[in-house]
Write a protein that holds these residues in place. Structure first.
Motif, PDB file in Angstrom:
ATOM      1  N   LYS A  47       5.878  12.827  37.612  1.00 37.06           N
ATOM      2  CA  LYS A  47       4.756  12.035  37.076  1.00 37.06           C
ATOM      3  C   LYS A  47       5.122  11.642  35.649  1.00 37.06           C
ATOM      4  O   LYS A  47       5.184  12.496  34.763  1.00 37.06           O
ATOM      5  N   VAL A  48       5.388  10.352  35.453  1.00 34.84           N
ATOM      6  CA  VAL A  48       5.939   9.861  34.188  1.00 34.84           C
ATOM      7  C   VAL A  48       4.818   9.340  33.296  1.00 34.84           C
ATOM      8  O   VAL A  48       4.086   8.427  33.681  1.00 34.84           O
ATOM      9  N   HIS A  98       0.448   3.214  34.772  1.00 34.73           N
ATOM     10  CA  HIS A  98       0.309   2.409  33.556  1.00 34.73           C
ATOM     11  C   HIS A  98       1.419   2.669  32.532  1.00 34.73           C
ATOM     12  O   HIS A  98       1.257   2.346  31.357  1.00 34.73           O
ATOM     13  N   ILE A  99       2.539   3.236  32.943  1.00 32.53           N
ATOM     14  CA  ILE A  99       3.616   3.504  31.990  1.00 32.53           C
ATOM     15  C   ILE A  99       4.403   2.232  31.693  1.00 32.53           C
ATOM     16  O   ILE A  99       4.871   2.025  30.561  1.00 32.53           O
ATOM     17  N   LEU A 100       4.569   1.342  32.683  1.00 38.05           N
ATOM     18  CA  LEU A 100       5.239   0.067  32.422  1.00 38.05           C
ATOM     19  C   LEU A 100       4.417  -0.786  31.464  1.00 38.05           C
ATOM     20  O   LEU A 100       4.970  -1.551  30.664  1.00 38.05           O
ATOM     21  N   THR A 101       3.112  -0.651  31.538  1.00 33.71           N
ATOM     22  CA  THR A 101       2.200  -1.403  30.668  1.00 33.71           C
ATOM     23  C   THR A 101       2.447  -1.098  29.205  1.00 33.71           C
ATOM     24  O   THR A 101       2.334  -1.983  28.350  1.00 33.71           O
ATOM     25  N   TRP A 108      14.050  -1.660  31.812  1.00 37.37           N
ATOM     26  CA  TRP A 108      14.924  -0.513  31.584  1.00 37.37           C
ATOM     27  C   TRP A 108      14.303   0.744  32.202  1.00 37.37           C
ATOM     28  O   TRP A 108      14.988   1.525  32.893  1.00 37.37           O
ATOM     29  N   LEU A 109      13.022   0.943  31.953  1.00 34.62           N
ATOM     30  CA  LEU A 109      12.342   2.112  32.482  1.00 34.62           C
ATOM     31  C   LEU A 109      12.354   2.111  34.002  1.00 34.62           C
ATOM     32  O   LEU A 109      12.604   3.146  34.637  1.00 34.62           O
ATOM     33  N   LEU A 110      12.122   0.959  34.606  1.00 35.94           N
ATOM     34  CA  LEU A 110      12.099   0.872  36.063  1.00 35.94           C
ATOM     35  C   LEU A 110      13.478   1.156  36.656  1.00 35.94           C
ATOM     36  O   LEU A 110      13.595   1.831  37.687  1.00 35.94           O
ATOM     37  N   ARG A 111      14.529   0.683  36.015  1.00 41.11           N
ATOM     38  CA  ARG A 111      15.885   0.957  36.502  1.00 41.11           C
ATOM     39  C   ARG A 111      16.248   2.438  36.329  1.00 41.11           C
ATOM     40  O   ARG A 111      16.972   3.003  37.149  1.00 41.11           O
ATOM     41  N   ILE A 125       3.205   2.668  41.373  1.00 41.96           N
ATOM     42  CA  ILE A 125       3.058   1.981  40.088  1.00 41.96           C
ATOM     43  C   ILE A 125       1.624   1.466  39.960  1.00 41.96           C
ATOM     44  O   ILE A 125       1.062   0.918  40.919  1.00 41.96           O
ATOM     45  N   SER A 126       1.041   1.619  38.771  1.00 39.35           N
ATOM     46  CA  SER A 126      -0.261   1.017  38.500  1.00 39.35           C
ATOM     47  C   SER A 126      -0.233   0.367  37.126  1.00 39.35           C
ATOM     48  O   SER A 126       0.607   0.693  36.281  1.00 39.35           O
ATOM     49  N   GLY A 127      -1.154  -0.567  36.911  1.00 37.65           N
ATOM     50  CA  GLY A 127      -1.216  -1.267  35.626  1.00 37.65           C
ATOM     51  C   GLY A 127      -2.476  -2.096  35.529  1.00 37.65           C
ATOM     52  O   GLY A 127      -3.360  -2.042  36.401  1.00 37.65           O
TER      53      GLY A 127
END
Length: 239
Positions: A47-48, A98-101, A108-111, A125-127
């Protein structure tokens, strides 16, 4: 992959409670994920981010669940999510609430998350949805406004493009929670899921075989039976 790097400094919240109506967002997201947790199995769930750690994942069949983040409470591993201290292909499922948000470099984070995911692993993934009341507020808000207008908002379609480039099969996606100030813990109406929902969620699986085959390559790899039959006819005629 189109760049999504943010030029402004983004300060992620330490908890859902720091966001206006944040507890409502958390409850709505948990309701969306509830039917999927029993379908996700394996050995390790990561859980990031602080918002991910507060999502109730007890219905998930993965027993070993690890909370990671840069700082905050209830963290098992303190680290930068952009540099995950895990071996490649060692994690069965990842939750990115909501971490990509709130990432300066979401690609970079997704890769990096993709690197640690096993084949056929689960990614959640959520946002925030830009085509919503929150999106309108972000456009019209002045500089220095409160959360979540400081966050980046990526549409479902854009995130799906990112996942397809990484060869993920999308199992489910939706926009939901149209009215951010509406407490919907006791009842979740069908109308709560709409293209104008303030939140979005994507559930995908990492695949090893390309989801779409290249027609030209498939033609080149196809055996040329006509040549073989022609050679056989010539040999037969000699005899």
């Amino acid at each position: 992959m189109r760049s999504a790097r943010s030029v402004k400094q983004i300060t992620p919240p330490d908890s859902w409670a720091e966001l206006p109506w944040g507890e409502y967002y958390r409850a709505a997201l948990e309701h969306q994920l509830a039917p999927w947790w029993p379908k996700i199995f394996g050995f390790h769930l990561v859980k990031v981010g602080n918002l991910s750690t507060e999502i109730d994942t007890r219905p998930c069949l993965v027993s070993h669940q690890v909370n990671i983040g840069l700082q905050g409470k209830n963290l098992d591993v303190i680290t930068d999510p952009h540099y995950l201290p895990f071996a490649s292909k060692s994690v069965d499922a990842c939750l990115l609430a909501h971490i990509l948000t709130y990432s300066m470099t979401p690609h970079w984070l997704l890769r990096e998350v993709d690197r640690i995911m096993i084949d056929d692993g689960w990614l959640v993934i959520s946002g925030f949805n830009p085509i919503s009341l929150l999106g309108v507020k972000k456009i019209t808000a002045q500089i220095g406004c409160r959360q979540p207008c400081q966050a980046q908002m990526f549409s479902i379609r854009r995130q799906l493009d990112w996942l397809r480039l990484l060869n993920y099969e999308v199992m489910h996606h939706a926009n939901f929670h149209v009215l951010p100030w509406q407490k919907s813990e006791k009842r979740f109406l069908p109308s709560d899921r709409s293209m104008f929902g303030c939140l979005n969620v994507i559930i995908a699986r990492k695949r090893t075989i390309p989801l779409t085959l290249n027609p030209r390559r498939a033609t080149l790899l196809k055996p040329k039976f006509s040549n073989a039959l022609g050679a056989a006819k010539k040999i037969h005629r000699r005899f």
